[in-house]
Design a protein around this motif. Structure first.
Motif, short mmCIF file in Angstrom:
data_model
loop_
_atom_site.label_atom_id
_atom_site.label_comp_id
_atom_site.label_asym_id
_atom_site.label_seq_id
_atom_site.Cartn_x
_atom_site.Cartn_y
_atom_site.Cartn_z
N ASN A 221 3.40 17.91 -31.61
CA ASN A 221 3.99 18.89 -32.50
C ASN A 221 4.55 20.06 -30.59
O ASN A 221 4.06 19.16 -30.09
N GLU A 222 4.83 20.94 -30.59
CA GLU A 222 5.62 22.45 -30.27
C GLU A 222 4.13 22.31 -28.77
O GLU A 222 4.54 22.92 -28.15
N LYS A 223 3.33 22.82 -30.32
CA LYS A 223 1.72 23.58 -28.72
C LYS A 223 1.77 21.93 -27.93
O LYS A 223 1.11 22.41 -26.74
N LYS A 224 1.53 20.67 -28.41
CA LYS A 224 1.42 19.42 -27.22
C LYS A 224 2.28 19.75 -26.33
O LYS A 224 2.29 19.30 -25.11
N TRP A 225 3.66 19.63 -26.72
CA TRP A 225 4.98 19.93 -25.84
C TRP A 225 4.52 20.25 -24.92
O TRP A 225 4.38 20.42 -23.17
N ASN A 226 3.91 21.51 -25.30
CA ASN A 226 4.21 23.26 -24.11
C ASN A 226 2.48 22.73 -23.34
O ASN A 226 2.49 23.48 -22.39
N SER A 227 1.68 22.84 -24.07
CA SER A 227 0.49 21.82 -23.39
C SER A 227 0.95 20.88 -21.84
O SER A 227 0.43 20.94 -20.90
N ILE A 279 15.00 18.27 -31.76
CA ILE A 279 13.56 18.48 -31.00
C ILE A 279 14.03 17.68 -30.05
O ILE A 279 13.49 18.05 -28.29
N ILE A 280 14.34 16.38 -30.07
CA ILE A 280 15.12 15.34 -28.77
C ILE A 280 16.04 16.38 -27.75
O ILE A 280 15.58 15.51 -26.29
N LYS A 281 16.81 16.74 -28.05
CA LYS A 281 17.99 17.27 -27.28
C LYS A 281 17.01 18.23 -26.44
O LYS A 281 17.00 18.33 -25.18
N GLU A 282 16.01 19.61 -27.18
CA GLU A 282 15.16 19.80 -26.53
C GLU A 282 14.72 20.03 -25.46
O GLU A 282 14.50 19.99 -24.69
#
Length: 326
Positions: A221-227, A279-282
């Motif tokens: 999830n995006e929050k995890k990646w930001n963490s 998401i992979i590209k991001e």
């Protein structure tokens, strides 16, 4: 002990502490906004045993709960236990005895990873026994943040450690409360960096880690990646200018690990094909990821992992999606 919606497992965890051979302890239960019967169970234990203290609070996640425990603790040592796990009866007797013998800043044992279907004994690829400050610098600084083979450091699981409370407070070693995933990694690296001595009870598996394969921690999830990005930034701020050792490569390997981890978790996330490719590209195109690969020699890893790293480096989104996440 952070407690959040674990009514099914909480008795097993608390009872494993109460059944310790070492009995001179206090248990601090931090009910972190549970919506099930966990809070009621906590209060019942507190009524039955004066050594048990309970805090009921609005949900603020594990890092904040552990900090509450550190600030409340009145003993010589402090240990963290996740409330769906449990410990062996001899754990604290052995660890406290060894900590007292060597006047340690902290000590670590091994653990068993368990589910309803398997048991796997885990150990760290470092020697067992006593480490002086010089030993820590010479042997453990090289894996303080990450091992070269893209694995977390020995201290990644804080719950297998017993810490001297004065040592933590003296060095202001608390958890970053705005990090909600993988908070152990940053805390453990800071602890080892400041420790004057350390002891590893290698192959003594006193902690039982309960593995839930359906846990949301295994999906993206995006929050995890930001963490993950936040942890890497904190590592850069804390260790980037360290005079005793150059941690710059380990910080890059850490970001590589998080990048691989986030992309790998997409395999189990509920996104359609186009969403997943976006998401992979991001992730691959993130400025920090692109910067990481500058003047960066790829670690010596198995060929499959090396291919995945090269696909990230050159941002081959379709190939990564087809070959790695198929």
């Amino acid at each position: 002990m952070p407690v959040y919606n674990v009514e099914k497992y909480l008795n097993r965890c608390v009872d494993s502490v109460l059944n310790q051979r070492f009995q001179d302890f206090e248990i601090i239960l931090i009910n972190d906004g549970s919506t099930d019967k966990s809070g009621i169970i906590c209060d019942e234990y507190a009524r039955q045993d004066h050594r048990i203290k309970v805090i009921h609070k609005k949900n603020a996640r594990v890092a904040a709960a552990r900090n509450d425990g550190i600030k409340m603790a009145r003993g010589t040592y402090v240990s963290f236990i996740d409330s769906d796990d449990w410990i062996e009866p001899e754990m604290f007797q052995v660890m406290v005895s060894k900590a007292e013998e060597f006047k340690l800043d902290f000590i670590m044992c091994d653990y068993k990873k368990k589910s309803d279907y398997f048991e796997d004994k885990r150990t760290q690829p470092i020697r067992g026994g006593y480490y002086s400050r010089e030993d820590i610098k010479n042997e453990l600084f090289q894996c303080l943040i990450m091992f070269e083979h893209i694995e977390f450091p020995p201290t990644i699981s804080n719950w297998v450690c017993l810490f001297n409370l004065h040592f933590l407070l003296e060095n202001n070693l608390l958890y970053d409360e705005d990090i909600h995933y993988c908070e152990d990694s940053l805390f453990g690296s800071k602890v080892m960096y400041h420790a004057k001595d350390f002891y590893y009870l290698k192959n003594q598996h006193y902690y039982n880690y309960f593995y839930n394969p359906n846990s949301t921690t295994n999906t993206y999830n995006e929050k995890k990646w930001n963490s993950y990005l936040k942890i890497n930034q904190r590592l850069t701020e804390y260790f980037g200018d360290a005079s005793e050792f150059d941690f710059s490569r380990q910080i890059k390997v850490n970001l590589l690990y998080f990048t691989l981890n986030a992309l790998g978790q997409l395999k189990y996330a509920k996104y359609n094909a186009e969403e997943r490719k976006d998401i992979i590209k991001e992730i691959m195109s993130h400025p920090k990821v692109k910067e990481m690969f500058k003047s960066f020699k790829t670690p010596s890893v198995p060929i499959g992992l090396n291919i995945a790293i090269l696909l990230i480096k050159y941002r081959r989104v379709k190939l990564y999606n087809t070959l790695i996440l198929r």
